[in-house]
Scaffold this motif. Structure first.
Motif, PDB file in Angstrom:
ATOM      1  N   THR A 126     -60.852  64.686  62.089  1.00 47.49           N
ATOM      2  CA  THR A 126     -60.924  65.350  63.385  1.00 47.49           C
ATOM      3  C   THR A 126     -62.381  65.480  63.799  1.00 47.49           C
ATOM      4  O   THR A 126     -63.171  66.123  63.110  1.00 47.49           O
ATOM      5  N   ILE A 127     -62.725  64.827  64.913  1.00 43.65           N
ATOM      6  CA  ILE A 127     -64.072  64.917  65.471  1.00 43.65           C
ATOM      7  C   ILE A 127     -63.913  65.239  66.962  1.00 43.65           C
ATOM      8  O   ILE A 127     -63.246  64.497  67.679  1.00 43.65           O
ATOM      9  N   PRO A 128     -64.514  66.326  67.414  1.00 42.01           N
ATOM     10  CA  PRO A 128     -64.399  66.690  68.832  1.00 42.01           C
ATOM     11  C   PRO A 128     -64.995  65.605  69.739  1.00 42.01           C
ATOM     12  O   PRO A 128     -65.956  64.926  69.366  1.00 42.01           O
ATOM     13  N   ASP A 129     -64.413  65.464  70.924  1.00 38.09           N
ATOM     14  CA  ASP A 129     -64.874  64.443  71.873  1.00 38.09           C
ATOM     15  C   ASP A 129     -66.351  64.590  72.221  1.00 38.09           C
ATOM     16  O   ASP A 129     -67.031  63.581  72.414  1.00 38.09           O
ATOM     17  N   HIS A 130     -66.849  65.821  72.285  1.00 38.85           N
ATOM     18  CA  HIS A 130     -68.251  65.990  72.672  1.00 38.85           C
ATOM     19  C   HIS A 130     -69.211  65.533  71.561  1.00 38.85           C
ATOM     20  O   HIS A 130     -70.405  65.421  71.792  1.00 38.85           O
ATOM     21  N   ARG A 131     -68.687  65.222  70.370  1.00 43.47           N
ATOM     22  CA  ARG A 131     -69.511  64.726  69.261  1.00 43.47           C
ATOM     23  C   ARG A 131     -69.434  63.204  69.095  1.00 43.47           C
ATOM     24  O   ARG A 131     -70.144  62.629  68.288  1.00 43.47           O
ATOM     25  N   LEU A 132     -68.564  62.537  69.840  1.00 45.60           N
ATOM     26  CA  LEU A 132     -68.374  61.094  69.671  1.00 45.60           C
ATOM     27  C   LEU A 132     -69.648  60.298  69.928  1.00 45.60           C
ATOM     28  O   LEU A 132     -69.917  59.329  69.221  1.00 45.60           O
ATOM     29  N   GLY A 133     -70.428  60.689  70.920  1.00 39.00           N
ATOM     30  CA  GLY A 133     -71.673  59.977  71.202  1.00 39.00           C
ATOM     31  C   GLY A 133     -72.629  60.031  70.023  1.00 39.00           C
ATOM     32  O   GLY A 133     -73.252  59.017  69.656  1.00 39.00           O
TER      33      GLY A 133
END
Length: 67
Positions: free
Chosen positions: A22-29
């Motif tokens: 689980t990785i939050p979308d705001h951390r994908l970059g």
């Protein structure tokens, strides 16, 4: 030589889901950049120039085992 294919954010999302992480979308970059930076040396490596070495195989017979 062709430029290596870059991992898209959609592919990154697919790999994260397949791994069950689980990785939050705001951390994908940030994850995308870290992964790119980590793999830059691996992608630059020409594996055809590396001598292949077979792993050593050892056998330990079971005591009292017969054919």
């Amino acid at each position: 030589m062709d430029k290596p294919l870059e991992l898209t954010l959609e592919e990154l999302r697919d790999r994260i889901q397949a791994a069950g992480v689980t990785i939050p979308d705001h951390r994908l970059g940030m994850v995308h950049k870290l992964l790119h930076d980590a793999l830059v040396h691996v992608r630059a490596l020409d594996s055809r120039t590396i001598k292949t070495i077979e792993p050593a195989v050892t056998f330990t017979p079971a005591s009292g085992a017969g054919p």
